[in-house]
Enzyme design. Structure first.
Site, PDB file in Angstrom:
ATOM      1  N   HIS A  18       0.836  -1.205   0.000  1.00  0.00           N
ATOM      2  CA  HIS A  18       0.000   0.000   0.000  1.00  0.00           C
ATOM      3  C   HIS A  18       0.870   1.255   0.000  1.00  0.00           C
ATOM      4  O   HIS A  18       0.597   2.212  -0.721  1.00  0.00           O
ATOM      5  CB  HIS A  18      -0.926  -0.002   1.217  1.00  0.00           C
ATOM      6  CG  HIS A  18      -1.957  -1.082   1.196  1.00  0.00           C
ATOM      7  ND1 HIS A  18      -3.308  -0.829   1.121  1.00  0.00           N
ATOM      8  CD2 HIS A  18      -1.832  -2.429   1.230  1.00  0.00           C
ATOM      9  CE1 HIS A  18      -3.967  -1.985   1.118  1.00  0.00           C
ATOM     10  NE2 HIS A  18      -3.089  -2.959   1.195  1.00  0.00           N
ATOM     11  N   ASP A 119      -6.423   5.361   2.447  1.00  0.00           N
ATOM     12  CA  ASP A 119      -6.519   3.922   2.244  1.00  0.00           C
ATOM     13  C   ASP A 119      -7.752   3.396   2.973  1.00  0.00           C
ATOM     14  O   ASP A 119      -8.381   4.117   3.754  1.00  0.00           O
ATOM     15  CB  ASP A 119      -5.251   3.256   2.789  1.00  0.00           C
ATOM     16  CG  ASP A 119      -4.842   2.031   1.991  1.00  0.00           C
ATOM     17  OD1 ASP A 119      -5.721   1.369   1.428  1.00  0.00           O
ATOM     18  OD2 ASP A 119      -3.633   1.741   1.946  1.00  0.00           O
TER      19      ASP A 119
END
Length: 471
Positions: A18, A119
């Protein structure tokens, strides 16, 4: 009203699958003149690639120490990312991560950025954005197929755990509403793990509830994808969302960037590769987050040996191994000498994949890795284990660029299955179409102009003209 000088705050989850896409997106936005505050913990930021000097005035790293937990012994010392934490302790990393909301709230209050790009994990950023009237975008680092699957109507609620998928069977069929054939779904043995994501963990909230809260609140959804490869899933997602769905391109890593490291430490790798035939070598790599058992790793080793296909295996010492020698079956290195090479520890993966002797890759089918490999037109042998990997594997097979290793109903695989898939991808005549499709995919995955100019420019226009905000 259009904005000339935009400020965006990036809030990635503390996993390098990520952190890296968020970093790549930050660079892409900075190239378009957008100012970015990249927020993470000190050690995570230290482990990111070097920032291009020309962009230093546009990207600011904002470091907040990972808050400590009441029991200091729960997380390993110095742990700040998922790679530092055993799988059974990951929920405690999420708990510590959630406590970053307090310094981040103060930072946003002081800076008043134009946008927060978050996120799935940063569910608390929804309230922060609302409190300060800041635009809120969810950036999905996953494939569009994965996002569409987890947005399965009508059962996708997840704010309360009891509204999760009603059965394991419901996870084993493709998303509803498809107008095209697809095998994107979990297998039975994978669905058990996927359903566990709807259960509240030590952080006090399930992954599914995090995802749902961010998904519902965002003004727009940005996806690491492109219409040239996943147009049908992006169109489906637009219908499901009822709000802007913006593919930002694949963010392929630059081919010619200089890699940190001592050339002499991996000189032997390239000397060996230079002696191999073009497109003849299989790259094998399962990353640092995929914790293979001894039985699984040994079966892969024996399968490579059976296939008789030249291979280069980048491996880190498994958690169960006493030392490097214990990581592989006894005699494996000697038996495969000349035919294969094993690199223990860090290896320059990007440079290896770019070498003309590499023709295919055996890997876990993580989305970022798939992008990197298809950038060079390698045919793929996929062996998925965790997270979104199974859904990516089915997508890649559907697209004709991958073959998946056969598995039993319990998820087990054999050396014969490994050898069969490797030979099909690399040498057998039946794999000609697969190799051709993979080479064709490189025209999409490796087109930096397509992703930076077309997709990023479109995203920048949205950021500048996406309304008077906000969420």
């Amino acid at each position: 009203m259009a904005r000339d000088h935009l400020h965006v705050v990036m809030l990635p989850w503390s996993a390098f699958g990520h952190l890296i896409p968020f970093f790549q997106l930050s660079i892409a936005l900075a190239k378009s003149g957008i100012h970015v505050s990249f927020v993470s913990t000190p050690r995570n930021i230290q482990r990111l690639p070097k920032l291009p000097p020309s962009l230093a005035t546009f990207i600011k790293f904002v470091e907040f120490p990972l808050p400590t937990l009441d029991n200091n012994d729960i997380l390993p010392e110095g742990a700040e990312a998922s790679v530092d934490v055993p799988a059974d302790k990951l929920e405690y990393l999420k708990l510590a991560y959630d406590r970053l909301q307090y310094p981040i709230n103060q930072f946003v209050a002081e800076q008043l950025p134009d946008w927060i790009i978050a996120d799935f994990s940063a569910h608390w950023a929804v309230e922060i954005a609302q409190n300060y009237n800041v635009g809120f975008i969810y950036f999905a680092v996953f494939s569009a197929a994965t996002v569409a699957f987890f947005r399965k109507p009508p059962n996708y609620s997840f704010v309360d755990d009891e509204k999760a998928w009603p059965s394991l069977e419901s996870l084993t069929s493709p998303p509803e509403g498809l107008s095209f054939p697809s095998s994107v779904a979990f297998r039975g043995y994978e669905a058990v793990w996927a359903q566990a994501g709807a259960c509240t963990d030590a952080s006090g909230i399930s992954d599914a509830a995090r995802f749902a809260k961010v998904f519902r609140a965002c003004k727009a959804l940005a996806i690491r994808s492109c219409r040239e490869f996943e147009g049908e899933f992006l169109s489906l997602q637009e219908k499901l969302m009822g709000k802007p769905v913006i593919p930002i391109g694949l963010l392929p890593p630059k081919r010619h960037e200089e890699t940190e490291g001592n050339d002499s430490s991996w000189k032997t790798i390239f000397e060996w590769l230079d002696k191999q035939e073009p497109k003849s070598v299989l790259f094998v790599g399962f990353g640092s987050e995929c914790q293979l058992s001894k039985e699984q790793l040994y079966e892969i080793a024996y399968g490579l040996q059976l296939s008789q296909v030249p291979f280069l295996w980048a491996m880190r010492k498994p958690f169960w191994a006493i030392d490097d020698e214990d990581s592989l079956p006894s005699g494996f290195i000697d038996t495969t000498s000349g035919k294969g090479m094993v690199c223990m520890g860090w290896a320059p993966q990007k440079e290896i994949l770019a070498h003309p002797s590499i023709g295919g890759s055996l890997f876990h089918s993580g989305w970022g890795s798939a992008i990197e490999m298809l950038q060079f037109g390698h045919c793929l042998v996929v062996l998925p284990f965790i997270f979104d990997q199974p859904l990516n594997a089915r997508l890649l097979v559907d697209k004709g660029v991958a073959v998946e290793v056969e598995r039993g109903e319990d998820g087990s695989f054999s050396r014969d299955g490994i050898a069969k898939a490797v030979k099909l991808a690399m040498v057998l005549e039946e794999g000609d179409k697969l190799r051709t499709r993979a080479r064709e995919a490189a025209a999409i995955f490796g087109d930096e102009n397509l992703h930076q100019v077309n997709y990023i420019d479109h995203f920048v226009k949205y950021l500048k003209h996406g309304g008077s905000n906000k969420i």
